[in-house]
Scaffold this motif. Structure first.
Motif, mmCIF file in Angstrom:
data_model
loop_
_atom_site.group_PDB
_atom_site.id
_atom_site.type_symbol
_atom_site.label_atom_id
_atom_site.label_comp_id
_atom_site.label_asym_id
_atom_site.label_seq_id
_atom_site.Cartn_x
_atom_site.Cartn_y
_atom_site.Cartn_z
ATOM 1 N N ASP A 42 34.049 39.894 53.399
ATOM 2 C CA ASP A 42 32.849 40.708 53.613
ATOM 3 C C ASP A 42 33.064 42.143 53.136
ATOM 4 O OD1 ASP A 42 31.530 38.575 54.781
ATOM 5 O OD2 ASP A 42 32.211 39.083 56.800
ATOM 6 N N ILE A 43 34.319 42.513 52.950
ATOM 7 C CA ILE A 43 34.651 43.893 52.595
ATOM 8 C C ILE A 43 35.040 44.010 51.125
ATOM 9 C CG2 ILE A 43 36.198 45.833 53.082
ATOM 10 C CD1 ILE A 43 36.523 44.692 55.916
ATOM 11 N N ASN A 44 35.836 43.079 50.656
ATOM 12 C CA ASN A 44 36.380 43.167 49.304
ATOM 13 C C ASN A 44 35.586 42.330 48.316
ATOM 14 O OD1 ASN A 44 38.929 42.824 51.412
ATOM 15 N ND2 ASN A 44 39.014 44.646 50.118
ATOM 16 N N LYS A 45 35.501 42.813 47.094
ATOM 17 C CA LYS A 45 34.782 42.111 46.045
ATOM 18 C C LYS A 45 35.744 41.173 45.321
ATOM 19 C CE LYS A 45 31.798 44.433 43.574
ATOM 20 N NZ LYS A 45 31.195 45.337 42.554
ATOM 21 N N VAL A 46 35.326 39.921 45.135
ATOM 22 C CA VAL A 46 36.103 38.934 44.389
ATOM 23 C C VAL A 46 35.174 38.253 43.394
ATOM 24 C CG1 VAL A 46 37.551 36.883 44.490
ATOM 25 C CG2 VAL A 46 37.570 38.503 46.401
ATOM 26 N N ILE A 47 35.508 38.355 42.114
ATOM 27 C CA ILE A 47 34.683 37.749 41.063
ATOM 28 C C ILE A 47 35.596 37.003 40.106
ATOM 29 C CG2 ILE A 47 32.994 38.137 39.221
ATOM 30 C CD1 ILE A 47 32.201 40.728 40.559
ATOM 31 N N SER A 48 35.145 35.842 39.642
ATOM 32 C CA SER A 48 35.939 35.048 38.705
ATOM 33 C C SER A 48 35.321 35.087 37.308
ATOM 34 C CB SER A 48 36.035 33.603 39.183
ATOM 35 O OG SER A 48 34.759 32.989 39.187
ATOM 36 N N TYR A 49 36.178 34.888 36.314
ATOM 37 C CA TYR A 49 35.760 34.931 34.916
ATOM 38 C C TYR A 49 36.477 33.813 34.159
ATOM 39 C CZ TYR A 49 34.429 39.617 36.416
ATOM 40 O OH TYR A 49 33.881 40.686 37.105
ATOM 41 N N VAL A 50 35.702 32.962 33.503
ATOM 42 C CA VAL A 50 36.284 31.909 32.682
ATOM 43 C C VAL A 50 36.557 32.477 31.300
ATOM 44 C CG1 VAL A 50 35.943 29.628 31.668
ATOM 45 C CG2 VAL A 50 35.051 30.116 33.953
ATOM 46 N N ALA A 51 37.823 32.463 30.896
ATOM 47 C CA ALA A 51 38.181 33.006 29.591
ATOM 48 C C ALA A 51 39.511 32.439 29.135
ATOM 49 C CB ALA A 51 38.250 34.529 29.632
ATOM 50 N N ASP A 52 39.647 32.303 27.826
ATOM 51 C CA ASP A 52 40.895 31.897 27.190
ATOM 52 C C ASP A 52 41.577 33.164 26.689
ATOM 53 O OD1 ASP A 52 42.903 31.016 25.499
ATOM 54 O OD2 ASP A 52 41.701 29.444 24.572
ATOM 55 N N VAL A 53 42.741 33.482 27.253
ATOM 56 C CA VAL A 53 43.396 34.754 26.918
ATOM 57 C C VAL A 53 43.915 34.794 25.487
ATOM 58 C CG1 VAL A 53 44.032 35.235 29.307
ATOM 59 C CG2 VAL A 53 45.659 34.011 27.817
ATOM 60 N N THR A 54 43.887 33.661 24.785
ATOM 61 C CA THR A 54 44.331 33.652 23.393
ATOM 62 C C THR A 54 43.202 33.985 22.427
ATOM 63 O OG1 THR A 54 43.880 31.303 22.907
ATOM 64 C CG2 THR A 54 45.956 31.823 24.024
ATOM 65 N N LYS A 55 41.974 34.067 22.931
ATOM 66 C CA LYS A 55 40.806 34.333 22.087
ATOM 67 C C LYS A 55 40.389 35.793 22.209
ATOM 68 C CE LYS A 55 40.548 29.884 21.217
ATOM 69 N NZ LYS A 55 40.997 29.332 19.915
ATOM 70 N N ASP A 87 37.878 37.608 21.118
ATOM 71 C CA ASP A 87 36.500 37.925 21.481
ATOM 72 C C ASP A 87 36.232 37.654 22.959
ATOM 73 O OD1 ASP A 87 36.819 35.195 21.057
ATOM 74 O OD2 ASP A 87 34.784 34.890 20.302
ATOM 75 N N GLU A 88 36.814 36.587 23.499
ATOM 76 C CA GLU A 88 36.626 36.281 24.921
ATOM 77 C C GLU A 88 37.297 37.322 25.805
ATOM 78 O OE1 GLU A 88 37.364 32.306 26.252
ATOM 79 O OE2 GLU A 88 36.667 31.393 24.387
ATOM 80 N N VAL A 89 38.481 37.775 25.407
ATOM 81 C CA VAL A 89 39.189 38.796 26.188
ATOM 82 C C VAL A 89 38.423 40.105 26.191
ATOM 83 C CG1 VAL A 89 41.296 40.178 26.334
ATOM 84 C CG2 VAL A 89 41.451 37.732 25.844
ATOM 85 N N ILE A 90 37.947 40.515 25.031
ATOM 86 C CA ILE A 90 37.180 41.770 24.942
ATOM 87 C C ILE A 90 35.937 41.696 25.828
ATOM 88 C CG2 ILE A 90 35.776 43.206 23.403
ATOM 89 C CD1 ILE A 90 37.769 42.497 21.161
ATOM 90 N N LYS A 91 35.202 40.588 25.718
ATOM 91 C CA LYS A 91 33.982 40.416 26.509
ATOM 92 C C LYS A 91 34.283 40.408 28.001
ATOM 93 C CE LYS A 91 30.182 37.140 27.298
ATOM 94 N NZ LYS A 91 29.598 35.825 26.895
ATOM 95 N N THR A 92 35.344 39.708 28.384
ATOM 96 C CA THR A 92 35.675 39.568 29.808
ATOM 97 C C THR A 92 36.066 40.895 30.429
ATOM 98 O OG1 THR A 92 36.360 37.265 29.492
ATOM 99 C CG2 THR A 92 37.189 38.403 31.461
ATOM 100 N N PHE A 93 36.893 41.671 29.761
ATOM 101 C CA PHE A 93 37.312 42.951 30.332
ATOM 102 C C PHE A 93 36.167 43.951 30.376
ATOM 103 C CE2 PHE A 93 41.446 41.162 30.131
ATOM 104 C CZ PHE A 93 42.201 41.869 31.055
#
Length: 255
Positions: free
Chosen positions: A52-65, A67-73
């Protein structure tokens, strides 16, 4: 750096050591961004970490790609407002001998795909995520410091059957020392952790005889725990004089 209210990005964070670190840090008041490739595991991880206090969010990404890394960060920075800590934890193994010999004849060789796949995740992925995290940390450096932790391994010194893995983990340490020198002027510290054999799903799946041999090779007579790795990461985060070095946490393994 105090962990409370800091945004911590963890790659490979839906399971194993990454998830254990997330559980430890959420208890201390951190906000967590999990990056992984499995949507279901990420969903399960977020449910377990929900606060209820801390924010937790998940992101599906392939760290070898790239474009995906740039978009995710970019998404993470927008969602949380800053990136304070990155833990480059995502990694794979594809073990095999460089050449396999039987009756003085080479019967098998490590394939380029087998080698490159490990380098791509364990080294290129660390580079891409580290670059993007550092960029956002620099932009926020006037109001906050930054920490990058790269997961290496004691196998970085070389290990039979792990040409690809050892090379990748040695490279991770080289990145760590280089980044510490480059990024220190922006108030960003960079450290590495080199675990020995840790009690994970992978080690539990090994044959009992193999487990016993590995345990006997340590001075403490047991596997390490995921909580002990999390504690090591916490030390690096909280000790503002630590940078450019690698901590070996291996139970005094005898090579």
């Amino acid at each position: 750096m105090n962990i409370k209210n800091k945004t911590i990005v963890i790659t490979g964070g839906a399971q194993g050591l990454g998830f254990s670190m997330a559980k430890s840090f959420i208890k201390q008041g951190a906000h967590i961004a999990l990056i992984d490739m499995c949507n279901q595991q990420l969903d399960d991880a977020v449910i377990e970490l929900s606060s209820d206090i801390n924010k937790v969010i998940s992101y599906v990404a392939d760290v070898t790609k790239e474009d995906e890394v740039i978009k995710t960060f970019n998404l993470i920075n927008n969602d949380f407002g800053s990136i304070d800590i990155l833990i480059n934890n995502a990694g794979i193994t594809r073990d095999g001998m460089l050449v396999k010999v039987k009756d003085d004849q080479v019967v098998e060789r490590m394939s380029l795909k087998q080698f490159q796949s490990v380098i791509d995740v364990n080294l290129t992925g660390v580079f891409l995520c580290g670059r993007e995290a550092a960029s956002y940390m620099i932009e926020n450096s006037e109001v906050s410091s930054g920490v990058i932790i790269n997961m290496s391994s004691i196998c970085r010194a070389g290990n039979i059957g792990q040409t690809n893995y050892a090379a990748s983990k040695a490279g991770v340490v080289a990145l760590t020392t280089t980044w510490a020198k480059e990024l220190g002027r922006f108030n960003i510290r960079v450290g590495a952790i080199a675990p020995g054999v840790i009690d994970t799903q992978m080690t539990r799946a090994m044959k009992p005889q193999a487990q016993d041999r590995m345990i006997q090779g340590t001075s403490v007579g047991r596997f390490g725990s995921a909580d002990e790795i999390a504690h090591t990461a916490q030390y690096i985060i909280e000790n503002d004089f630590f940078t450019g070095r690698v901590i070996e946490i291996d139970g005094g393994i005898r090579i």
